[in-house]
Write an enzyme that holds these catalytic residues in place. Structure first.
Site, PDB file in Angstrom:
ATOM      1  N   CYS A  39       1.337  -1.582   0.054  1.00 36.13           N
ATOM      2  CA  CYS A  39      -0.298  -0.376   0.073  1.00 36.13           C
ATOM      3  C   CYS A  39       0.802   1.100  -0.064  1.00 36.13           C
ATOM      4  O   CYS A  39       0.390   2.039  -0.068  1.00 36.13           O
ATOM      5  CB  CYS A  39      -1.118  -0.345   1.480  1.00 36.13           C
ATOM      6  SG  CYS A  39      -1.919  -1.811   0.865  1.00 36.13           S
ATOM      7  N   HIS A  67      -9.229   4.153  -0.939  1.00 37.44           N
ATOM      8  CA  HIS A  67      -7.685   3.744  -1.007  1.00 37.44           C
ATOM      9  C   HIS A  67      -7.918   1.921  -2.157  1.00 37.44           C
ATOM     10  O   HIS A  67      -6.938   1.700  -1.715  1.00 37.44           O
ATOM     11  CB  HIS A  67      -7.545   2.555   0.643  1.00 37.44           C
ATOM     12  CG  HIS A  67      -6.164   1.927   0.747  1.00 37.44           C
ATOM     13  ND1 HIS A  67      -5.238   2.520   0.351  1.00 37.44           N
ATOM     14  CD2 HIS A  67      -6.130   1.165   1.242  1.00 37.44           C
ATOM     15  CE1 HIS A  67      -4.180   1.661   0.613  1.00 37.44           C
ATOM     16  NE2 HIS A  67      -4.338   0.888   1.079  1.00 37.44           N
TER      17      HIS A  67
END
Lengths: 127, 387
Positions: free
Chosen positions: B84, B334
Site C-alpha cells: 500500500c 484506498h
C-alpha cells in the site's frame, strides 16, 4: 499429477511440530526466529542453530475473523492469535471456543490442515 | 541540493468503477497533472509509478511502459511495488531522480483497480502483502492483522471502541465536501458501533473501502520551474522511508510502528522541520487503529496517547492538528497503489488553497504518511509552500 513441492524450512518445522519436536532458530547473539532463515532477522548473524521450542506459549493478541479470503471462507468464524513462546512469537489458528480465548491464555502448539487449500499451518490449543 | 516542486497534480474520482481499465484510470490522472503543469511531453525524463496487485487484478505485469503510453509519454518508466506504500516510494524515487540531477521533470503517480473482482478475491490479493508462510496460512487477512495490532494496543495502553469510532466519524466528516472522495456521507459513533465485525475488534466502519483510482504529480526542479516560468508554489522538501520486519510476530512491539518513526525522522531532518511546524497531516488510515499508530510514530503524540485525539477534537478539521482533511483512506478511499501519490495531490490542494477544506490549514507545512502491509514499509513526505 505432480505433488505440491515442499517449502524447505517451513515444512521441516511443521514435520517436527507434528512429531512433538518443534524448534526455532537461535543465533549466537540470543535472538530467535522461525525457519526458513539463512541469517538472523534481528542481527544478521548467519550462525543459526536449531533449539527446542518451549512446550507452551502465551497469547499476546488475537482476532476472530468473520469475513475471510476464499482460502478460509468456509472456516469462519475462526480465531488467529500471536503467541509468545519465549525466544520467538508464533502466529497460529486457535482451536478453542471463542468464549475461552483471552490475552494471557496458555497454549500448546500443533499442526492443522486447511481442508480448503490442503495447506498445513500451525495451530494453538489451550493448555 | 535542488528543490523539487509540484508543477501539476491530479487524481481521478475515487470509488467503484469496475468497468474502467487501469490504463484508463491512470491516463485520466496523468493527463490532468500534465495539463495543470503545462509541460510538453518531450520534457519528461522519467515516469515513476506505483501499483500493487496488477498481475492479479488485470493479469498485467510490466506496467511502467503501459502507463507511460497511457500518459502520452515516451520516456523510461518504472513500476514501484511496496504494497500500500507503492505510490509513496514512486514519488520518493522521483524526488531522488530530480535531486540527483539525473532528471528535471518526472511524472510520479500510481493506480489500482480493485472492484473488478469479488470482494473475497480482493481480500486474498491484499493478503499477499503479509507473510505467506507464517501469517496468510494462519488465516490472517488485513483487517485481521490490524485487529491483532488494535487488541495489542488496547491491552497495553487502553482505549475504547468509541475512541476508534471517532476516527472514522471524523474522516467521513472531512470527506463531505471532497468531490474526489468515495464516501461523501456522514456516519455517527452509533453507526460505527452497530456495524458488523469483520475481524474482531475491527468492524466494517473501522475499515477503508475497496477502491478504484489513480493519482499523478508532475515534479520538476527549482531551476526548471524558474527557467520556464512554471507556477509551482509547493515543494516537496523532505522525504523519508523506513522498514521493519515483514511479519508482526518478528516485531519488537505489536502496537507500534517503528518503520514510520524512521521515515518521519528522516523526512523531518531532510526538510529541517519538527512536528511542531506541521499544519496538516494526511496519514495512512487503512484501519482506524492505523491512524492512531501513525500519529504516535510521526511524533505528534507519545505512544498510547493518540487514541483519544479524534474524540477530543484535536485532529478534527477545527482542531489544533487537522488529520486527513481529504477524508483519508477511510472515506476518500484506498486504491492501494495510488494512495501515496493521492495523499500528496490532496496536500498540495490543501496548501495552495484549492481544496474545499483548505480553510482549516493554518500554516504552510504539510506531512503525508503512506504505509505498506502492517507497516513493514513506511514513506513520509514533507510539503511546504515556498512561493
Amino acid at each position: 499429477m505432480r505433488s505440491k513441492p515442499r517449502d524447505d524450512g517451513y515444512d521441516d518445522l511443521l514435520d517436527a511440530a507434528e512429531a512433538g519436536e518443534a524448534y526455532y532458530l537461535a543465533c549466537e547473539n540470543g535472538h530467535g526466529s522461525l525457519p526458513p532463515r539463512r541469517s538472523c532477522p534481528h542481527c544478521g548473524s548467519p550462525e543459526l542453530s536449531e533449539e527446542p521450542l518451549p512446550e507452551s506459549g502465551t497469547v499476546e493478541t488475537y482476532t476472530t475473523t468473520q469475513i475471510a479470503a476464499p482460502s478460509f471462507s468456509a472456516k469462519t468464524p475462526y480465531m488467529t492469535a500471536v503467541a509468545d513462546f519465549g525466544p520467538v512469537r508464533v502466529t497460529g489458528i486457535v482451536r478453542a471456543d471463542p468464549e475461552e480465548i483471552s490475552v494471557g491464555m496458555r497454549v500448546g502448539l500443533a499442526v492443522g490442515r486447511n481442508t480448503m487449500t490442503g495447506n498445513r499451518m500451525l495451530t494453538f490449543h489451550p493448555r | 541540493m535542488t528543490t523539487v516542486r509540484i508543477a501539476g497534480a491530479d487524481l481521478t474520482r475515487f470509488g467503484s468503477t469496475p468497468e474502467r481499465t487501469g490504463r484508463d484510470l491512470f491516463a485520466e490522472a496523468a493527463l490532468g497533472a500534465r495539463e495543470a503543469a503545462g509541460i510538453s511531453r518531450e520534457e519528461f525524463d522519467e515516469l515513476t509509478y506505483g501499483n500493487f496487485m496488477g498481475e492479479l487484478a488485470e493479469r498485467q505485469g510490466h506496467q511502467g511502459p503501459i502507463m507511460a503510453e497511457a500518459a502520452g509519454l515516451d520516456c523510461p518508466a518504472t513500476r514501484y511495488e511496496e504494497a500500500c506504500a507503492s505510490a509513496g516510494v514512486a514519488v520518493r524515487a522521483a524526488v531522488s531522480a530530480i535531486r540527483s540531477g539525473r532528471a528535471d521533470v518526472v511524472l510520479a503517480g500510481g493506480m489500482e483497480r480493485m472492484t473488478n473482482q469479488e470482494t473475497e478475491d480482493t481480500t486474498e490479493f491484499l493478503a499477499i502483502a503479509a507473510d505467506e508462510l507464517y501469517e496468510v496460512r494462519a488465516g490472517m487477512t488485513f483487517p485481521g492483522a490490524y485487529a491483532l495490532m488494535q487488541r495489542a494496543y488496547v491491552q497495553e495502553f487502553g482505549g475504547e471502541r468509541e475512541d476508534f469510532a471517532h476516527v472514522a466519524v471524523k474522516n467521513h466528516d472531512h470527506a463531505l465536501p471532497n468531490e474526489y472522495a468515495q464516501y461523501r456521507s456522514a456516519i455517527t459513533v452509533e453507526d460505527h458501533l452497530d456495524a458488523p465485525m469483520i475481524s474482531d475488534p475491527v468492524g466494517l466502519y473501522d475499515s477503508c473501502p475497496i477502491t478504484d483510482g489513480a493519482a499523478a504529480l508532475v515534479l520538476c526542479s527549482d531551476e526548471y520551474a524558474e527557467e520556464h516560468a512554471i507556477d509551482a508554489p509547493v515543494a516537496i522538501t523532505g522525504t523519508g522511508q523506513g522498514g521493519d520486519k515483514m511479519a508482526l510476530q518478528d516485531r519488537t512491539h505489536l502496537n507500534r510502528t517503528p518503520a514510520t518513526d524512521r521515515a518521519a525522522a528522516e523526512a523531518y531532518a531532510d526538510a529541517g522541520i519538527t512536528p511542531d511546524d506541521v499544519a496538516a497531516v494526511e496519514v495512512h488510515d487503512c484501519f482506524t487503529v492505523a491512524e492512531v499508530l501513525a500519529l504516535e510514530s510521526l511524533g505528534f503524540y507519545e505512544p498510547g496517547e493518540a487514541v483519544s485525539a479524534a474524540r477530543d477534537g484535536e485532529t478534527t478539521k477545527e482542531g489544533s492538528l487537522p488529520v486527513n482533511l481529504s477524508g483519508g483512506l477511510k472515506a476518500k478511499g484506498h486504491p492501494v497503489g495510488a494512495t501515496g501519490a493521492s495523499q500528496i495531490v490532496e496536500m498540495n490542494r490543501l496548501l495552495t488553497g484549492t481544496h474545499p477544506n483548505s480553510e482549516y490549514v493554518d500554516g504552510g507545512v504539510g506531512v503525508t504518511h503512506n504505509a505498506g502491509g502492517t507497516v513493514a514499509s513506511a514513506v513520509v513526505h514533507v510539503l511546504e509552500v515556498v512561493a
